[in-house]
Design a protein around this motif. Sequence first.
Motif, PDB file in Angstrom:
ATOM      1  N   PRO A  76       0.823  -1.223   0.000  1.00  0.00           N
ATOM      2  CA  PRO A  76       0.000   0.000   0.000  1.00  0.00           C
ATOM      3  C   PRO A  76       0.854   1.269   0.000  1.00  0.00           C
ATOM      4  O   PRO A  76       0.440   2.304  -0.530  1.00  0.00           O
ATOM      5  N   GLU A  77       2.061   1.165   0.548  1.00  0.00           N
ATOM      6  CA  GLU A  77       2.949   2.330   0.567  1.00  0.00           C
ATOM      7  C   GLU A  77       3.863   2.338  -0.662  1.00  0.00           C
ATOM      8  O   GLU A  77       4.013   3.348  -1.353  1.00  0.00           O
ATOM      9  N   MET A  78       4.446   1.160  -0.960  1.00  0.00           N
ATOM     10  CA  MET A  78       5.475   1.098  -2.017  1.00  0.00           C
ATOM     11  C   MET A  78       4.929   1.300  -3.429  1.00  0.00           C
ATOM     12  O   MET A  78       5.540   2.006  -4.234  1.00  0.00           O
ATOM     13  N   THR A  79       3.831   0.628  -3.758  1.00  0.00           N
ATOM     14  CA  THR A  79       3.410   0.632  -5.164  1.00  0.00           C
ATOM     15  C   THR A  79       3.037   2.034  -5.637  1.00  0.00           C
ATOM     16  O   THR A  79       3.518   2.475  -6.689  1.00  0.00           O
ATOM     17  N   PRO A  80       2.208   2.801  -4.878  1.00  0.00           N
ATOM     18  CA  PRO A  80       1.965   4.175  -5.339  1.00  0.00           C
ATOM     19  C   PRO A  80       3.251   5.009  -5.361  1.00  0.00           C
ATOM     20  O   PRO A  80       3.464   5.790  -6.297  1.00  0.00           O
ATOM     21  N   LYS A  81       4.115   4.826  -4.363  1.00  0.00           N
ATOM     22  CA  LYS A  81       5.350   5.621  -4.313  1.00  0.00           C
ATOM     23  C   LYS A  81       6.188   5.428  -5.577  1.00  0.00           C
ATOM     24  O   LYS A  81       6.604   6.397  -6.217  1.00  0.00           O
ATOM     25  N   TYR A  82       6.398   4.159  -5.954  1.00  0.00           N
ATOM     26  CA  TYR A  82       7.272   3.903  -7.105  1.00  0.00           C
ATOM     27  C   TYR A  82       6.546   4.070  -8.440  1.00  0.00           C
ATOM     28  O   TYR A  82       7.183   4.292  -9.464  1.00  0.00           O
ATOM     29  N   ALA A  83       5.201   3.972  -8.423  1.00  0.00           N
ATOM     30  CA  ALA A  83       4.439   4.224  -9.658  1.00  0.00           C
ATOM     31  C   ALA A  83       4.568   5.679 -10.092  1.00  0.00           C
ATOM     32  O   ALA A  83       4.303   6.024 -11.246  1.00  0.00           O
ATOM     33  N   ALA A  84       4.974   6.543  -9.178  1.00  0.00           N
ATOM     34  CA  ALA A  84       5.204   7.944  -9.521  1.00  0.00           C
ATOM     35  C   ALA A  84       6.544   8.143 -10.225  1.00  0.00           C
ATOM     36  O   ALA A  84       6.855   9.253 -10.680  1.00  0.00           O
ATOM     37  N   ASP A 106      -3.338   4.364  -9.437  1.00  0.00           N
ATOM     38  CA  ASP A 106      -3.801   5.028 -10.658  1.00  0.00           C
ATOM     39  C   ASP A 106      -3.404   6.505 -10.661  1.00  0.00           C
ATOM     40  O   ASP A 106      -2.900   7.022 -11.667  1.00  0.00           O
ATOM     41  N   LYS A 107      -3.628   7.153  -9.540  1.00  0.00           N
ATOM     42  CA  LYS A 107      -3.323   8.588  -9.441  1.00  0.00           C
ATOM     43  C   LYS A 107      -1.823   8.840  -9.658  1.00  0.00           C
ATOM     44  O   LYS A 107      -1.426   9.693 -10.463  1.00  0.00           O
ATOM     45  N   ALA A 108      -1.007   8.065  -8.942  1.00  0.00           N
ATOM     46  CA  ALA A 108       0.448   8.258  -9.049  1.00  0.00           C
ATOM     47  C   ALA A 108       0.940   7.946 -10.462  1.00  0.00           C
ATOM     48  O   ALA A 108       1.737   8.697 -11.032  1.00  0.00           O
ATOM     49  N   ALA A 109       0.454   6.828 -11.026  1.00  0.00           N
ATOM     50  CA  ALA A 109       0.944   6.394 -12.344  1.00  0.00           C
ATOM     51  C   ALA A 109       0.493   7.366 -13.431  1.00  0.00           C
ATOM     52  O   ALA A 109       1.275   7.709 -14.323  1.00  0.00           O
ATOM     53  N   LYS A 110      -0.741   7.816 -13.361  1.00  0.00           N
ATOM     54  CA  LYS A 110      -1.232   8.753 -14.388  1.00  0.00           C
ATOM     55  C   LYS A 110      -0.422  10.045 -14.369  1.00  0.00           C
ATOM     56  O   LYS A 110      -0.041  10.562 -15.421  1.00  0.00           O
ATOM     57  N   SER A 111      -0.160  10.578 -13.170  1.00  0.00           N
ATOM     58  CA  SER A 111       0.617  11.823 -13.076  1.00  0.00           C
ATOM     59  C   SER A 111       1.992  11.662 -13.699  1.00  0.00           C
ATOM     60  O   SER A 111       2.527  12.595 -14.291  1.00  0.00           O
ATOM     61  N   ALA A 112       2.547  10.466 -13.530  1.00  0.00           N
ATOM     62  CA  ALA A 112       3.924  10.257 -14.001  1.00  0.00           C
ATOM     63  C   ALA A 112       3.982   9.723 -15.429  1.00  0.00           C
ATOM     64  O   ALA A 112       5.073   9.568 -15.992  1.00  0.00           O
ATOM     65  N   GLY A 113       2.815   9.414 -16.005  1.00  0.00           N
ATOM     66  CA  GLY A 113       2.820   8.812 -17.339  1.00  0.00           C
ATOM     67  C   GLY A 113       3.342   7.378 -17.332  1.00  0.00           C
ATOM     68  O   GLY A 113       3.936   6.911 -18.302  1.00  0.00           O
TER      69      GLY A 113
END
Lengths: 325, 325
Positions: A76-84, A106-113
């Motif tokens: 829950p902490e790592m995946t959004p962090k690194y998806a950015a 989704d939010k982190a990955a979309k922001s980072a492309g």
Amino acid sequence: MIKVGILGYGNLGRGVEAAIKMNGDMELCAVYTRRDPDSVTLATEDVPVKSTADLDSGKEDIDVLIICGGSATDLPEMTPKYAAMYNVIDSFDTHANIPVHFANVDKAAKSAGKVGVISCGWDPGMFSLNRLYASAVLPNGKDYTFWGKGVSQGHSDAVRRIDGVVDCRQYTIPVPAALDRVRNGENPELTTREKHTRECFVVAEDGADLARIENEIKTMPNYFSDYDTTVHFISAEEMKRDHSGLPHGGSVIYSGETSDGTNHVIEYSLKLDSNPEFTGSVIVAYARAVARLNAEGKAGAMTVFDIAPAYLSAKSAEELRAHCL
Amino acid sequence: MIKVGILGYGNLGRGVEAAIKMNGDMELCAVYTRRDPDSVTLATEDVPVKSTADLDSGKEDIDVLIICGGSATDLPEMTPKYAAMYNVIDSFDTHANIPVHFANVDKAAKSAGKVGVISCGWDPGMFSLNRLYASAVLPNGKDYTFWGKGVSQGHSDAVRRIDGVVDCRQYTIPVPAALDRVRNGENPELTTREKHTRECFVVAEDGADLARIENEIKTMPNYFSDYDTTVHFISAEEMKRDHSGLPHGGSVIYSGETSDGTNHVIEYSLKLDSNPEFTGSVIVAYARAVARLNAEGKAGAMTVFDIAPAYLSAKSAEELRAHCL
């Protein structure tokens, strides 16, 4: 070559490492660990072990980061962090929290492309796919999932926490009569107890009260109290000799009608010598899809439901149509 | 509602019709036939039977045309023709000609801005998907496809063409010993004869030479000569009583290693009371995907390999993640 990083080098991380060796288009570039990198020796030669801190620059030269952490607190902490920062994939399996985890990734990955695939493995994963395909083809039906025979690491750990227990291996076993009824298309209502039994092999401390340990296991809420459980006390030598593997498997069985009395049964089943190596193999196939989808410009969180099967294979579309269709 | 047209009202057309009734978001708008429309009575009330000539305007009000024709001569002509006017889907199963058929449909569909899905059903179709997923997850492995126990309409027809035969039902049956070896992960080399047996129930003309018929069946090239075949002569009443259904099924079994000696077996199996109703159900789920993909602006030929699973289901992405993942 698709450049892969592995974060976490436990059972699953080693399973992913083994799977990468089976795929000629994938290259393991680094393993990232929270431990002292010097204390970790990989099965693959000439691959660096780095600190997770090295990922924080966002500049590691990898196409996909495979995050091999636990669902309770790590993912829950790592995946959004690194998806950015990177394309990522995980095997998040805390079912009730999937919507929140999906939204965060989704939010982190979309922001980072970037692309972030969550909940990949065999359940969730291949079993989920089969529940979806079957229910889409036969909307008027019912699915059943049976697990085992196989080692449940969560249940083994729960027994190990009992006072006087040195080690435990817990096997989850489907009840044959329940399997038969479902395969016959009876669509039965089955209680938890009717679907699976549990079998524990326990190494106890010298002089421990075995009757108390057995009772504590069998009455443990959530883990054992709703099941018929058998407990065997064995020696540490027997544990090592007979129970050192992590086999698993199970079946998704779906039964549904297309007209009155016309029934169909779909069964998908797995017999796995190594749960972490098979889970790692599923993740590596989807890591290929992650790299390809991002190269096409896709971004955001996805699950196995959102990815066309052809993306998983190293073969071309023409080869697939010629050899698999 | 997704508006569906069916072209061809034989066994498969009726199977598609039955499947549409199970899907609340699909509406059967018309059945198109090459016969006199007045001679065709549908199982669904208040749906018009039209002539195939009505399709030629390109203006029929349908989102998807499901083409239920034969692979030998109908589909190679029909699917490209109608892909130039409508979104289409077929169950083309002449394996060697798939590349040409795909190219023809792709060209027509792309020019028209339509989607054409070919080779949809259970084999090719759901079995193909399972060959692809398994081989992508375990590249170092081998797949086996077993068919049956079930009625092969092609083999039944071949026997019916023999002089003196009134009717035939031919069952394809997997050899249990071969299934066992594959399920055990032995990865055996199996000849055609070792994988399946064939069983024929034949109604002969009065006074026909049964020994000659039996010999002609058993020695028929391509169809029977490579198999161990059993022939039973029965009465027309027995045929009607015991063999009026079209059950089928089979298994795709894949066995592969992730490291030396660590093996995994994946099995997908179907037990179908009605081959045409199940095939129709697969096609209808993919017809939903066709309509959605075209609504998103996609065009061209596709197979089951190219379509993300979520497109098949009437459920939303959130529902799927909550209930199937």
